[in-house]
Design a protein around this motif. Structure first.
Motif, PDB file in Angstrom:
ATOM      1  N   ARG A  16      -4.710  -7.574 -12.527  1.00  0.00           N
ATOM      2  CA  ARG A  16      -5.619  -6.463 -12.261  1.00  0.00           C
ATOM      3  C   ARG A  16      -6.821  -7.000 -11.483  1.00  0.00           C
ATOM      4  NH1 ARG A  16      -4.277  -5.902 -17.613  1.00  0.00           N
ATOM      5  NH2 ARG A  16      -6.378  -6.490 -18.318  1.00  0.00           N
ATOM      6  N   LEU A  31      -6.187  -5.186   1.008  1.00  0.00           N
ATOM      7  CA  LEU A  31      -5.876  -4.065   0.125  1.00  0.00           C
ATOM      8  C   LEU A  31      -4.462  -3.522   0.361  1.00  0.00           C
ATOM      9  CD1 LEU A  31      -9.332  -2.296  -0.081  1.00  0.00           C
ATOM     10  CD2 LEU A  31      -7.918  -2.951  -2.041  1.00  0.00           C
ATOM     11  N   PRO A  32      -4.011  -3.339   1.622  1.00  0.00           N
ATOM     12  CA  PRO A  32      -2.609  -2.938   1.802  1.00  0.00           C
ATOM     13  C   PRO A  32      -1.622  -3.959   1.238  1.00  0.00           C
ATOM     14  CG  PRO A  32      -3.863  -2.504   3.797  1.00  0.00           C
ATOM     15  CD  PRO A  32      -4.762  -3.291   2.898  1.00  0.00           C
ATOM     16  N   ALA A  35      -1.591  -3.580  -2.521  1.00  0.00           N
ATOM     17  CA  ALA A  35      -0.889  -2.353  -2.889  1.00  0.00           C
ATOM     18  C   ALA A  35       0.627  -2.503  -2.774  1.00  0.00           C
ATOM     19  CB  ALA A  35      -1.368  -1.192  -2.004  1.00  0.00           C
ATOM     20  N   ALA A  36       1.081  -3.345  -1.851  1.00  0.00           N
ATOM     21  CA  ALA A  36       2.519  -3.532  -1.635  1.00  0.00           C
ATOM     22  C   ALA A  36       3.140  -4.515  -2.615  1.00  0.00           C
ATOM     23  CB  ALA A  36       2.765  -4.015  -0.207  1.00  0.00           C
ATOM     24  N   GLU A  41      -2.252  -5.250  -9.324  1.00  0.00           N
ATOM     25  CA  GLU A  41      -2.705  -3.874  -9.545  1.00  0.00           C
ATOM     26  C   GLU A  41      -4.161  -3.774  -9.098  1.00  0.00           C
ATOM     27  OE1 GLU A  41      -4.062  -1.401 -13.418  1.00  0.00           O
ATOM     28  OE2 GLU A  41      -1.991  -2.143 -13.470  1.00  0.00           O
ATOM     29  N   ILE A  42      -4.429  -2.940  -8.109  1.00  0.00           N
ATOM     30  CA  ILE A  42      -5.804  -2.761  -7.636  1.00  0.00           C
ATOM     31  C   ILE A  42      -6.557  -1.923  -8.665  1.00  0.00           C
ATOM     32  CG2 ILE A  42      -7.287  -1.980  -5.759  1.00  0.00           C
ATOM     33  CD1 ILE A  42      -4.809  -2.110  -3.923  1.00  0.00           C
ATOM     34  N   ARG A  59      -8.487   5.807  -1.120  1.00  0.00           N
ATOM     35  CA  ARG A  59      -7.326   5.464  -0.291  1.00  0.00           C
ATOM     36  C   ARG A  59      -6.291   4.674  -1.067  1.00  0.00           C
ATOM     37  NH1 ARG A  59      -9.202   2.500   5.016  1.00  0.00           N
ATOM     38  NH2 ARG A  59      -7.014   1.867   4.856  1.00  0.00           N
ATOM     39  N   PHE A  60      -6.755   3.868  -2.032  1.00  0.00           N
ATOM     40  CA  PHE A  60      -5.828   2.982  -2.736  1.00  0.00           C
ATOM     41  C   PHE A  60      -5.684   3.325  -4.218  1.00  0.00           C
ATOM     42  CE2 PHE A  60      -7.025   0.688   1.066  1.00  0.00           C
ATOM     43  CZ  PHE A  60      -5.793   0.202   1.493  1.00  0.00           C
ATOM     44  N   CYS A  62      -7.693   3.726  -6.851  1.00  0.00           N
ATOM     45  CA  CYS A  62      -8.338   2.925  -7.886  1.00  0.00           C
ATOM     46  C   CYS A  62      -9.758   3.424  -8.122  1.00  0.00           C
ATOM     47  CB  CYS A  62      -8.346   1.451  -7.503  1.00  0.00           C
ATOM     48  SG  CYS A  62      -9.331   1.084  -6.036  1.00  0.00           S
TER      49      CYS A  62
END
Length: 228
Positions: A16, A31-32, A35-36, A41-42, A59-60, A62
């Motif tokens: 996390r 961040l991408p 996320a992938a 876990e963001i 956007r993500f 969180c």
């Protein structure tokens, strides 16, 4: 209560992670990538600006946090990513380690060897992971080259030459600000030096080096080094 061991293929819980700041490298790349990854876990994006943190967090998917200390005080956060200007790395890496968080820091880890030694020692003492975000050395092509060298397929490595250049940046870019740790050495010089260490090992010494400033700039805008 069952005492059966977990299945051998069971995945560990994802890390996390919170991002300290809304830097472009975090937005476009990290961040991408987080996320992938099923291993990450963001948890939050923390920023000085509540509005920017909220926009990026949405956007993500969180939480948004105002202020970096907020993320460090959050028990759900196990690790932090630090993409702040170079002059702020040592401060916030140290604060994160003291808060018990694992740290992934953008390069350079700090602006001096003593600072970097202090940070790595602190991480070791606290049993925490501390990594500098130099990604290219983990690319498969570099493993392939090292494999060719170790197998003798391309002979003995006697010399290595590398260069890293970027187009001129906007005049107000933070990389031109000395108080934020700007300059070519800290921003791009890291890469050819790290590539040399990757292929030639850790025992390199500096035989000579020179940094140059372009007209009107307060930081180095070019440079060269000879290692042996």
């Amino acid at each position: 209560m069952s005492t059966a061991a977990p299945p051998a293929d069971a995945r560990p819980d994802p890390v996390r992670i919170a991002v300290l700041g809304c830097a472009d490298i975090a937005r476009r790349r990290m961040l991408p990538a987080f996320a992938a990854s099923p291993d990450v876990e963001i948890t939050a994006v923390a920023g000085r600006s509540a509005e920017r943190a909220k926009e990026l967090a949405e956007r993500f998917g969180c939480r948004a946090m105002t202020g970096y200390e907020t993320a460090l005080a959050d028990d759900e956060v196990r690790a932090v990513y630090v993409p702040l200007p170079a002059a702020l790395h040592a401060t916030w890496v140290e604060r994160a380690l003291l808060a018990g968080k694992h740290v992934l820091a953008e390069k350079p880890l700090s602006l001096s060897l003593p600072e970097s030694r202090t940070l790595t020692r602190l991480a070791a003492e606290r049993g925490l992971a501390l990594m500098e975000n130099v990604m290219f050395v983990h690319h498969a092509q570099h493993d392939a080259v090292r494999g060719l060298l170790s197998d003798g397929a391309i002979g003995e490595l006697r010399a290595f030459q590398a260069a890293f250049t970027v187009p001129r940046l906007d005049a107000d870019d933070i990389r031109y600000r000395p108080e934020l740790g700007g300059g070519a050495l800290t921003d791009t010089g890291v890469y050819p030096v790290r590539a040399a260490l990757h292929l030639l090992g850790p025992d390199l010494e500096v035989a000579g080096a020179h940094l140059a400033r372009g007209a009107g700039f307060a930081v180095d805008t070019a440079g060269a080094a000879l290692l042996r």
